[in-house]
Design a protein around this motif. Structure first.
Motif, PDB file in Angstrom:
ATOM      1  N   PHE A  36       0.837  -1.183   0.000  1.00 12.14           N
ATOM      2  CA  PHE A  36       0.000   0.000   0.000  1.00 12.14           C
ATOM      3  C   PHE A  36       0.880   1.244   0.000  1.00 12.14           C
ATOM      4  CE2 PHE A  36      -2.157   3.374   2.454  1.00 12.14           C
ATOM      5  CZ  PHE A  36      -3.218   3.599   1.592  1.00 12.14           C
ATOM      6  N   ILE A  37       0.556   2.189  -0.858  1.00  8.64           N
ATOM      7  CA  ILE A  37       1.280   3.465  -0.913  1.00  8.64           C
ATOM      8  C   ILE A  37       0.288   4.589  -0.671  1.00  8.64           C
ATOM      9  CG2 ILE A  37       2.639   5.060  -2.339  1.00  8.64           C
ATOM     10  CD1 ILE A  37       3.493   2.622  -4.033  1.00  8.64           C
ATOM     11  N   ASP A  38       0.511   5.362   0.387  1.00  4.02           N
ATOM     12  CA  ASP A  38      -0.289   6.548   0.666  1.00  4.02           C
ATOM     13  C   ASP A  38       0.556   7.746   0.224  1.00  4.02           C
ATOM     14  OD1 ASP A  38      -1.223   8.930   1.998  1.00  4.02           O
ATOM     15  OD2 ASP A  38      -2.436   7.640   3.273  1.00  4.02           O
ATOM     16  N   GLN A  65       3.531  19.785  -6.835  1.00  3.18           N
ATOM     17  CA  GLN A  65       4.600  19.301  -7.721  1.00  3.18           C
ATOM     18  C   GLN A  65       5.171  17.983  -7.186  1.00  3.18           C
ATOM     19  OE1 GLN A  65       5.573  20.350 -10.734  1.00  3.18           O
ATOM     20  NE2 GLN A  65       7.093  18.705 -10.812  1.00  3.18           N
ATOM     21  N   THR A  66       5.437  17.948  -5.885  1.00  9.20           N
ATOM     22  CA  THR A  66       5.966  16.738  -5.245  1.00  9.20           C
ATOM     23  C   THR A  66       4.946  15.611  -5.352  1.00  9.20           C
ATOM     24  OG1 THR A  66       7.149  18.166  -3.698  1.00  9.20           O
ATOM     25  CG2 THR A  66       6.965  15.841  -3.098  1.00  9.20           C
ATOM     26  N   ILE A  72       3.102   9.851 -10.322  1.00  5.67           N
ATOM     27  CA  ILE A  72       3.530   9.350 -11.629  1.00  5.67           C
ATOM     28  C   ILE A  72       4.523   8.201 -11.456  1.00  5.67           C
ATOM     29  CG2 ILE A  72       4.813   9.972 -13.725  1.00  5.67           C
ATOM     30  CD1 ILE A  72       3.291  12.707 -13.599  1.00  5.67           C
ATOM     31  N   ASP A  73       5.441   8.347 -10.511  1.00  8.15           N
ATOM     32  CA  ASP A  73       6.406   7.282 -10.228  1.00  8.15           C
ATOM     33  C   ASP A  73       5.708   6.028  -9.695  1.00  8.15           C
ATOM     34  OD1 ASP A  73       9.131   6.244  -9.902  1.00  8.15           O
ATOM     35  OD2 ASP A  73       8.701   6.393  -7.754  1.00  8.15           O
ATOM     36  N   GLU A  93      -1.762  15.917 -15.593  1.00 11.11           N
ATOM     37  CA  GLU A  93      -0.718  14.895 -15.724  1.00 11.11           C
ATOM     38  C   GLU A  93      -0.953  13.731 -14.767  1.00 11.11           C
ATOM     39  OE1 GLU A  93       3.509  16.375 -16.202  1.00 11.11           O
ATOM     40  OE2 GLU A  93       2.446  18.264 -15.866  1.00 11.11           O
ATOM     41  N   VAL A  94      -1.416  14.039 -13.575  1.00 11.43           N
ATOM     42  CA  VAL A  94      -1.709  13.001 -12.579  1.00 11.43           C
ATOM     43  C   VAL A  94      -2.865  12.137 -13.074  1.00 11.43           C
ATOM     44  CG1 VAL A  94      -2.669  12.596 -10.270  1.00 11.43           C
ATOM     45  CG2 VAL A  94      -0.800  14.235 -10.573  1.00 11.43           C
ATOM     46  N   ARG A  95      -3.932  12.792 -13.525  1.00 12.97           N
ATOM     47  CA  ARG A  95      -5.106  12.065 -14.039  1.00 12.97           C
ATOM     48  C   ARG A  95      -4.718  11.144 -15.183  1.00 12.97           C
ATOM     49  NH1 ARG A  95      -7.949  16.542 -13.880  1.00 12.97           N
ATOM     50  NH2 ARG A  95      -8.019  16.851 -16.107  1.00 12.97           N
ATOM     51  N   LYS A  96      -3.959  11.686 -16.145  1.00 12.24           N
ATOM     52  CA  LYS A  96      -3.563  10.902 -17.325  1.00 12.24           C
ATOM     53  C   LYS A  96      -2.684   9.712 -16.944  1.00 12.24           C
ATOM     54  CE  LYS A  96      -4.170  14.595 -20.649  1.00 12.24           C
ATOM     55  NZ  LYS A  96      -3.689  15.942 -20.854  1.00 12.24           N
ATOM     56  N   ALA A  97      -1.739   9.928 -16.040  1.00  7.08           N
ATOM     57  CA  ALA A  97      -0.852   8.831 -15.612  1.00  7.08           C
ATOM     58  C   ALA A  97      -1.657   7.726 -14.936  1.00  7.08           C
ATOM     59  CB  ALA A  97       0.230   9.354 -14.669  1.00  7.08           C
TER      60      ALA A  97
END
Length: 182
Positions: A36-38, A65-66, A72-73, A93-97
């Motif tokens: 799990f990644i929060d 930005q962070t 994305i990572d 960019e977040v949505r697309k990734a």
């Protein structure tokens, strides 16, 4: 979708702050034996301070930005359950990734149900600071359209965490069996 098999794609949970993305995400991760990644926790670790302090000291743009870089990572990783902050999907960019790399579940909670949680949230959420109930409702309503881009929606009103996690897990397994039978 990229070349990662459906069963290996990471799962992203989206929704307004305080809808239960972290709690439900941890339960789903346990059921699917995934990490799990929060994202908010990852940002806290990076700055070694809570989001409210990051907002004060560095500003929202540095926080966003962070957040974008970490999401994305994380989306490039396989077999993860990822909880993203309530405002993360404001960024294209977040949505697309997330849409191209992962399976997105929108945890949808009504305003009436969310309002009952406000006292638990107000102090720890920088976006709510100094706002009255009408302004918070406006923020809630203004953010709803950004959550429309998802692969599946779960209405979580009055549902216990385990029930939501079971629903997500069952629907994933059904989709996997339909689209990628063993």
């Amino acid at each position: 979708m990229k070349d990662v098999p459906l069963r290996e794609q990471s799962i992203v949970l989206i929704g307004f702050m305080g809808v239960g993305k972290t709690t439900i995400g941890k339960a789903v991760a346990k059921k699917l034996y995934r990490d799990f990644i929060d994202i908010d926790e990852e940002i806290e670790k990076k700055f070694n301070m809570p989001p409210s302090d990051i907002f004060k000291e560095y500003g929202e743009s540095i926080f966003r930005q962070t957040e974008k870089e970490l999401i994305i990572d994380s989306c490039k990783q396989k077999l993860k359950i990822i909880s993203v902050g309530g405002g993360a999907f404001l960024q294209d960019e977040v949505r697309k990734a997330c849409l191209s790399e992962c399976i997105i579940f929108f945890l949808d909670l009504s305003w009436e149900s969310w309002k009952e949680r406000i006292s638990l949230l107000i102090d720890s959420r920088p976006v709510l600071q100094g706002k009255n109930i009408e302004q918070i409702k406006e923020l809630f309503e203004n953010r709803q359209p950004i959550y429309k881009e998802h692969h599946s929606r779960v209405v979580t009103d009055d549902l216990p965490v385990e029930e939501v996690a079971d629903y997500i897990t069952a629907s994933l397994k059904t989709a996997w069996d339909i689209y990628e039978p063993n």
